[in-house]
Design a protein around this motif. Sequence first.
Motif, short mmCIF file in Angstrom:
data_model
loop_
_atom_site.label_atom_id
_atom_site.label_comp_id
_atom_site.label_asym_id
_atom_site.label_seq_id
_atom_site.Cartn_x
_atom_site.Cartn_y
_atom_site.Cartn_z
N SER A 1 0.56 -1.28 -0.26
CA SER A 1 0.02 0.07 -0.05
C SER A 1 0.74 1.16 0.05
O SER A 1 0.43 2.38 -0.67
CB SER A 1 -0.93 -0.02 1.21
OG SER A 1 -1.58 1.14 1.09
N ARG B 1 2.62 1.55 -3.58
CA ARG B 1 1.65 2.25 -4.41
C ARG B 1 1.30 3.62 -4.28
O ARG B 1 1.11 4.49 -5.31
CB ARG B 1 0.09 1.30 -4.62
CG ARG B 1 0.45 0.02 -5.21
CD ARG B 1 -0.99 -0.64 -5.64
NE ARG B 1 -1.59 -1.03 -3.99
CZ ARG B 1 -1.36 -2.00 -3.26
NH1 ARG B 1 -0.59 -2.75 -3.35
NH2 ARG B 1 -1.97 -1.96 -2.18
N ARG B 2 0.96 4.22 -2.74
CA ARG B 2 0.56 5.45 -2.79
C ARG B 2 1.62 6.45 -2.74
O ARG B 2 1.35 7.51 -2.98
CB ARG B 2 -0.34 5.36 -1.21
CG ARG B 2 -1.92 5.16 -1.32
CD ARG B 2 -2.34 5.54 -0.06
NE ARG B 2 -1.83 5.57 1.06
CZ ARG B 2 -1.40 4.51 2.10
NH1 ARG B 2 -2.16 3.79 1.98
NH2 ARG B 2 -0.69 5.09 3.19
N GLU B 3 2.79 6.24 -2.19
CA GLU B 3 3.65 7.09 -2.03
C GLU B 3 5.07 6.79 -2.46
O GLU B 3 6.06 7.65 -2.51
CB GLU B 3 4.02 7.10 -0.24
CG GLU B 3 2.65 7.56 0.55
CD GLU B 3 2.92 7.72 2.07
OE1 GLU B 3 4.02 8.31 2.26
OE2 GLU B 3 2.18 7.21 2.72
#
Length: 188
Positions: A17, A20-22
């Motif tokens: 996660s 993917r996000r940061e």
Amino acid sequence: MQMFNSPYRSVVDCMGSLLRREGPAAFYRSYTTQLTMNVPFQALHFMTYEYLQELLNPHRQYNPSSHVVSGALAGALAAAATTPLDVCKTLLNTQEAQAIHVIQAEAATAAGAVGAAASSRHISGLGEAFRMVYRMGGMPAFFKGVQARVIYQMPSTAISWSVYEFFKYIITKRQHERRLRGDRDGDK
């Protein structure tokens, strides 16, 4: 995953996660903070262990009880002294939208609406973390969790030093025996 009500099911879920996000930079967000904390921790830890060994075991013989006591006390002192850095590191590491809203609410309660507006941005860097921790709770806030940290470090460092000293003893004993055998074989 340290946060209360963490949205992640596992370490792998958290890593995926975050990636993917940061992006990969998220994994190094507090790298300099971690180094800033680990260098003084290790320096205090080693100096205290060596000092206590001089007091408790001046002949530097294999003595498990002195290794356990020295290791535990060295870890306790280092942990207590570097707790303010650990508090700031944890603040930096656990920032998410939820955490920032909690910080904003606490800042608003403590400092009024002006403080809340100033704290509405993402905290970046050790300096900002120190200022935020101080604003949220003054000097006592820097030592939140000191007892838990000391209790965690004492057995950990006692075991580490005991294992290290045990293997050092075994290895040096074997080397000494080999040298003695070599000297005896050479005399024949």
